[in-house]
Design a protein around this motif. Structure first.
Motif, PDB file in Angstrom:
ATOM      1  N   UNK A   6     -75.439  38.931   1.051  1.00 14.85           N
ATOM      2  CA  UNK A   6     -76.877  39.035   1.113  1.00 14.85           C
ATOM      3  C   UNK A   6     -77.815  37.438   1.423  1.00 14.85           C
ATOM      4  N   UNK A   7     -78.240  36.927   2.989  1.00 11.90           N
ATOM      5  CA  UNK A   7     -77.881  36.066   3.097  1.00 11.90           C
ATOM      6  C   UNK A   7     -79.007  35.398   3.003  1.00 11.90           C
ATOM      7  N   UNK A   8     -78.975  34.226   2.171  1.00 18.02           N
ATOM      8  CA  UNK A   8     -80.051  33.224   1.727  1.00 18.02           C
ATOM      9  C   UNK A   8     -80.944  31.831   2.656  1.00 18.02           C
ATOM     10  N   UNK A   9     -82.057  31.501   3.375  1.00 18.32           N
ATOM     11  CA  UNK A   9     -82.815  30.567   3.480  1.00 18.32           C
ATOM     12  C   UNK A   9     -82.918  29.757   2.481  1.00 18.32           C
ATOM     13  N   UNK A  10     -82.804  28.225   2.435  1.00 20.69           N
ATOM     14  CA  UNK A  10     -83.524  27.786   0.759  1.00 20.69           C
ATOM     15  C   UNK A  10     -84.017  26.305   1.949  1.00 20.69           C
ATOM     16  N   UNK A  11     -85.363  26.162   1.684  1.00 19.97           N
ATOM     17  CA  UNK A  11     -86.106  25.315   1.940  1.00 19.97           C
ATOM     18  C   UNK A  11     -86.794  24.162   1.462  1.00 19.97           C
ATOM     19  N   UNK A  12     -86.299  23.082   2.323  1.00 14.16           N
ATOM     20  CA  UNK A  12     -86.667  21.377   1.231  1.00 14.16           C
ATOM     21  C   UNK A  12     -88.313  21.578   2.016  1.00 14.16           C
ATOM     22  N   UNK A  13     -89.354  21.240   1.427  1.00 13.19           N
ATOM     23  CA  UNK A  13     -90.380  21.550   2.920  1.00 13.19           C
ATOM     24  C   UNK A  13     -90.221  19.336   2.107  1.00 13.19           C
ATOM     25  N   UNK A  17     -89.378  16.032   7.541  1.00 11.65           N
ATOM     26  CA  UNK A  17     -88.085  16.909   7.289  1.00 11.65           C
ATOM     27  C   UNK A  17     -88.079  17.688   6.998  1.00 11.65           C
ATOM     28  N   UNK A  18     -88.545  18.992   7.132  1.00 21.90           N
ATOM     29  CA  UNK A  18     -88.528  20.580   6.470  1.00 21.90           C
ATOM     30  C   UNK A  18     -86.717  20.574   6.282  1.00 21.90           C
ATOM     31  N   UNK A  19     -85.918  19.805   5.710  1.00 24.94           N
ATOM     32  CA  UNK A  19     -84.507  20.768   5.526  1.00 24.94           C
ATOM     33  C   UNK A  19     -84.805  22.283   5.159  1.00 24.94           C
ATOM     34  N   UNK A  20     -83.311  22.586   6.148  1.00 20.04           N
ATOM     35  CA  UNK A  20     -82.802  24.227   6.054  1.00 20.04           C
ATOM     36  C   UNK A  20     -82.218  24.524   5.427  1.00 20.04           C
ATOM     37  N   UNK A  21     -81.107  25.499   5.087  1.00 20.77           N
ATOM     38  CA  UNK A  21     -80.360  25.748   4.483  1.00 20.77           C
ATOM     39  C   UNK A  21     -79.744  27.116   4.069  1.00 20.77           C
ATOM     40  N   UNK A  22     -78.960  27.481   5.236  1.00 20.06           N
ATOM     41  CA  UNK A  22     -78.441  29.166   5.349  1.00 20.06           C
ATOM     42  C   UNK A  22     -76.963  29.060   4.382  1.00 20.06           C
ATOM     43  N   UNK A  23     -77.177  30.146   3.566  1.00 18.21           N
ATOM     44  CA  UNK A  23     -75.774  30.956   2.842  1.00 18.21           C
ATOM     45  C   UNK A  23     -75.740  32.691   2.485  1.00 18.21           C
ATOM     46  N   UNK A  24     -74.399  32.659   2.410  1.00 15.29           N
ATOM     47  CA  UNK A  24     -74.849  34.184   2.391  1.00 15.29           C
ATOM     48  C   UNK A  24     -74.033  34.149   1.098  1.00 15.29           C
ATOM     49  N   UNK A  25     -74.775  35.227   0.044  1.00 13.70           N
ATOM     50  CA  UNK A  25     -74.213  35.365  -1.067  1.00 13.70           C
ATOM     51  C   UNK A  25     -73.606  36.822  -1.202  1.00 13.70           C
ATOM     52  N   UNK A  26     -71.992  37.006  -1.572  1.00 17.80           N
ATOM     53  CA  UNK A  26     -71.963  38.355  -2.378  1.00 17.80           C
ATOM     54  C   UNK A  26     -70.597  38.239  -3.584  1.00 17.80           C
ATOM     55  N   UNK A  27     -71.671  38.797  -4.382  1.00 12.88           N
ATOM     56  CA  UNK A  27     -71.006  38.549  -5.490  1.00 12.88           C
ATOM     57  C   UNK A  27     -71.046  37.233  -5.757  1.00 12.88           C
ATOM     58  N   UNK A  28     -70.213  36.347  -6.646  1.00 13.02           N
ATOM     59  CA  UNK A  28     -70.479  34.845  -6.911  1.00 13.02           C
ATOM     60  C   UNK A  28     -69.809  34.246  -5.802  1.00 13.02           C
ATOM     61  N   UNK A  69     -85.372  34.332   0.957  1.00 13.93           N
ATOM     62  CA  UNK A  69     -85.697  33.235   1.424  1.00 13.93           C
ATOM     63  C   UNK A  69     -86.289  32.083  -0.022  1.00 13.93           C
ATOM     64  N   UNK A  70     -86.009  30.886  -0.178  1.00 13.32           N
ATOM     65  CA  UNK A  70     -86.286  29.414  -1.228  1.00 13.32           C
ATOM     66  C   UNK A  70     -86.258  28.836  -1.024  1.00 13.32           C
ATOM     67  N   UNK A  71     -87.499  28.079  -1.327  1.00 13.33           N
ATOM     68  CA  UNK A  71     -88.718  27.111  -1.100  1.00 13.33           C
ATOM     69  C   UNK A  71     -88.287  26.153  -2.451  1.00 13.33           C
ATOM     70  N   UNK A  72     -88.022  24.794  -2.171  1.00 14.65           N
ATOM     71  CA  UNK A  72     -88.046  24.060  -3.776  1.00 14.65           C
ATOM     72  C   UNK A  72     -89.897  23.341  -3.865  1.00 14.65           C
TER      73      UNK A  72
END
Length: 167
Positions: A6-13, A17-28, A69-72
């Motif tokens: 699963x690919x997740x984009x995290x966003x710090x609004x 400046x809008x921070x963004x971070x992309x990770x990929x998750x497989x299990x843990x 997506x996940x937003x703070x």
């Protein structure tokens, strides 16, 4: 990419400046994909700055194709005008991925800090250090990018906990 990853984009609004971070998750397992920030020009009108944020997030999502997506959630105790502007930027951060069909999760800053560092009142430097430990290949050059990666990691951890709870 493995179908279970699963690919997740995290966003710090933010408005500047809008921070963004992309990770990929497989299990843990967490894998760093990318991070950075969308910077707006202070000489532009509020509407133009919000449009810059929307265009930037849309381009990132279209280029990297995250699944979620996940937003703070933002906490502001300054003047009401600043809080209102930040809220508008946060609205764009929520709407941009939703308009592209992504499920969007929200996490309070203290939940992110507790998930990443273990305490809800951690300093930005502690968050950046833990993000670097969890994602060793991440440069997380700016605090906004590190915070966005922390939001993505938080979402990964919480979705894993929910999956374990459902099993």
């Amino acid at each position: 990419m493995n179908i279970r990853a699963i690919r997740i984009i995290g966003i710090d609004p933010g408005l500047r400046n809008v921070g963004w971070g992309l990770i990929e998750v497989e299990g843990s397992r967490l894998v760093y994909i990318g991070c950075g920030s969308i910077q707006t020009r202070a000489d532009l009108s509020l509407a133009e700055r919000l449009a810059q944020i929307h265009r930037g997030l849309t381009a990132l999502i279209e280029a990297h194709r995250p699944h979620e997506a996940a937003v703070e959630e933002t906490f502001v105790n300054r003047d009401p005008q600043s809080a209102l502007k930040l809220g508008q930027a946060r609205g764009i951060a929520l709407a941009a991925p939703a308009l592209l069909g992504l499920p969007v999760a929200e996490y309070a800053a203290n939940v992110v800090k507790k998930t990443i560092v273990g305490v809800g009142h951690a300093e930005k430097a502690q968050i950046a250090m833990m993000v670097k430990m969890l994602l060793p290949t991440s440069p997380a050059a700016s605090p906004d990018a590190a915070d966005a990666l922390a939001v993505a990691i938080t979402h990964a951890q919480h979705r894993l906990a929910r999956a374990r709870g459902a099993a």
